[in-house]
Scaffold this motif. Structure first.
Motif, PDB file in Angstrom:
ATOM      1  N   ASP A  99       6.532  73.920  27.816  1.00 13.90           N
ATOM      2  CA  ASP A  99       5.792  74.833  28.360  1.00 13.90           C
ATOM      3  C   ASP A  99       4.401  74.658  27.986  1.00 13.90           C
ATOM      4  O   ASP A  99       3.261  74.789  28.791  1.00 13.90           O
ATOM      5  CB  ASP A  99       6.409  76.300  28.254  1.00 13.90           C
ATOM      6  CG  ASP A  99       7.597  76.417  28.946  1.00 13.90           C
ATOM      7  OD1 ASP A  99       7.839  75.600  29.857  1.00 13.90           O
ATOM      8  OD2 ASP A  99       8.468  77.401  28.671  1.00 13.90           O
ATOM      9  N   ASP A 100       4.180  74.591  26.459  1.00 13.59           N
ATOM     10  CA  ASP A 100       2.821  74.497  26.070  1.00 13.59           C
ATOM     11  C   ASP A 100       2.195  73.120  26.388  1.00 13.59           C
ATOM     12  O   ASP A 100       0.774  73.369  26.971  1.00 13.59           O
ATOM     13  CB  ASP A 100       3.046  74.481  24.363  1.00 13.59           C
ATOM     14  CG  ASP A 100       1.722  74.374  23.644  1.00 13.59           C
ATOM     15  OD1 ASP A 100       0.575  75.125  24.461  1.00 13.59           O
ATOM     16  OD2 ASP A 100       1.457  73.680  22.731  1.00 13.59           O
ATOM     17  N   LYS A 149       2.804  71.632  29.432  1.00  9.50           N
ATOM     18  CA  LYS A 149       2.522  71.799  30.792  1.00  9.50           C
ATOM     19  C   LYS A 149       1.314  72.749  31.023  1.00  9.50           C
ATOM     20  O   LYS A 149       0.522  72.308  32.257  1.00  9.50           O
ATOM     21  CB  LYS A 149       3.704  72.480  31.635  1.00  9.50           C
ATOM     22  CG  LYS A 149       4.908  71.292  31.471  1.00  9.50           C
ATOM     23  CD  LYS A 149       6.185  71.995  32.103  1.00  9.50           C
ATOM     24  CE  LYS A 149       7.175  71.082  32.267  1.00  9.50           C
ATOM     25  NZ  LYS A 149       8.543  71.929  33.064  1.00  9.50           N
ATOM     26  N   ARG A 150       1.272  73.527  30.300  1.00 11.96           N
ATOM     27  CA  ARG A 150      -0.044  74.694  30.524  1.00 11.96           C
ATOM     28  C   ARG A 150      -1.055  73.894  29.844  1.00 11.96           C
ATOM     29  O   ARG A 150      -2.237  73.864  30.816  1.00 11.96           O
ATOM     30  CB  ARG A 150       0.295  75.873  29.495  1.00 11.96           C
ATOM     31  CG  ARG A 150      -0.845  76.766  29.733  1.00 11.96           C
ATOM     32  CD  ARG A 150      -0.596  78.160  28.807  1.00 11.96           C
ATOM     33  NE  ARG A 150      -0.014  77.958  27.340  1.00 11.96           N
ATOM     34  CZ  ARG A 150       1.049  77.815  26.714  1.00 11.96           C
ATOM     35  NH1 ARG A 150       2.052  78.303  27.805  1.00 11.96           N
ATOM     36  NH2 ARG A 150       1.524  77.754  25.521  1.00 11.96           N
ATOM     37  N   ARG A 151      -1.246  73.121  28.949  1.00 14.23           N
ATOM     38  CA  ARG A 151      -2.381  72.549  28.607  1.00 14.23           C
ATOM     39  C   ARG A 151      -2.796  71.154  29.770  1.00 14.23           C
ATOM     40  O   ARG A 151      -3.891  71.192  29.920  1.00 14.23           O
ATOM     41  CB  ARG A 151      -2.084  71.653  27.142  1.00 14.23           C
ATOM     42  CG  ARG A 151      -2.062  72.683  26.236  1.00 14.23           C
ATOM     43  CD  ARG A 151      -1.942  71.905  24.852  1.00 14.23           C
ATOM     44  NE  ARG A 151      -1.572  72.962  23.662  1.00 14.23           N
ATOM     45  CZ  ARG A 151      -1.792  72.482  22.436  1.00 14.23           C
ATOM     46  NH1 ARG A 151      -2.557  71.490  22.041  1.00 14.23           N
ATOM     47  NH2 ARG A 151      -1.578  73.471  21.736  1.00 14.23           N
ATOM     48  N   ARG A 190      -2.089  71.216  32.787  1.00 14.36           N
ATOM     49  CA  ARG A 190      -2.466  71.877  34.053  1.00 14.36           C
ATOM     50  C   ARG A 190      -3.781  72.347  33.831  1.00 14.36           C
ATOM     51  O   ARG A 190      -4.454  72.045  34.571  1.00 14.36           O
ATOM     52  CB  ARG A 190      -1.621  73.253  34.243  1.00 14.36           C
ATOM     53  CG  ARG A 190      -1.694  73.671  35.837  1.00 14.36           C
ATOM     54  CD  ARG A 190      -0.567  74.724  36.204  1.00 14.36           C
ATOM     55  NE  ARG A 190      -0.090  75.508  34.889  1.00 14.36           N
ATOM     56  CZ  ARG A 190       1.117  75.568  34.447  1.00 14.36           C
ATOM     57  NH1 ARG A 190       1.855  74.750  34.750  1.00 14.36           N
ATOM     58  NH2 ARG A 190       1.280  76.358  33.489  1.00 14.36           N
ATOM     59  N   ARG A 191      -4.387  72.796  32.706  1.00 16.14           N
ATOM     60  CA  ARG A 191      -5.702  73.145  32.286  1.00 16.14           C
ATOM     61  C   ARG A 191      -6.527  71.817  32.284  1.00 16.14           C
ATOM     62  O   ARG A 191      -7.680  72.090  33.055  1.00 16.14           O
ATOM     63  CB  ARG A 191      -5.720  73.881  31.065  1.00 16.14           C
ATOM     64  CG  ARG A 191      -7.340  74.424  30.908  1.00 16.14           C
ATOM     65  CD  ARG A 191      -7.139  75.271  29.468  1.00 16.14           C
ATOM     66  NE  ARG A 191      -6.789  74.680  28.550  1.00 16.14           N
ATOM     67  CZ  ARG A 191      -5.853  75.089  27.615  1.00 16.14           C
ATOM     68  NH1 ARG A 191      -5.402  76.387  27.655  1.00 16.14           N
ATOM     69  NH2 ARG A 191      -5.680  74.226  26.666  1.00 16.14           N
ATOM     70  N   ASN A 201      -6.980  70.630  35.856  1.00 13.35           N
ATOM     71  CA  ASN A 201      -7.882  71.481  36.534  1.00 13.35           C
ATOM     72  C   ASN A 201      -9.302  71.033  36.235  1.00 13.35           C
ATOM     73  O   ASN A 201     -10.503  71.136  37.226  1.00 13.35           O
ATOM     74  CB  ASN A 201      -7.682  73.047  36.380  1.00 13.35           C
ATOM     75  CG  ASN A 201      -8.069  74.082  37.156  1.00 13.35           C
ATOM     76  OD1 ASN A 201      -8.529  73.703  38.501  1.00 13.35           O
ATOM     77  ND2 ASN A 201      -8.885  75.026  36.624  1.00 13.35           N
TER      78      ASN A 201
END
Length: 70
Positions: A30-31, A33-35, A37-38, A41
């Motif tokens: 999850d970490d 994926k979050r990074r 995605r950021r 973006n």
């Protein structure tokens, strides 16, 4: 091929190296994926010279407006 290599090199420089440089190791999926995605973006909103200083997101929106809204 060259475009893909450059993209990978940029990702290495901007994404993975930052993790190592700042010593913020990825703790779980999850970490990551979050990074990621950021990072995506930020990258997709950054103006690029090959796109006449438009961002990839702006180019895509322009394309959709011109070709898909007929």
């Amino acid at each position: 091929d060259l475009v893909v290599e450059r993209s990978h090199r940029e990702d290495q420089k901007l994404f993975y190296s930052e993790i190592i440089r700042l010593n913020h190791l990825i703790t779980d999926e999850d970490d990551f994926k979050r990074r990621l995605r950021r990072h995506q973006n930020k990258t997709n909103n950054r103006p690029m010279r090959p796109l006449n200083y438009y961002s990839p997101k702006q180019v895509l929106e322009d394309y959709k407006n011109k070709h898909l809204n007929k």
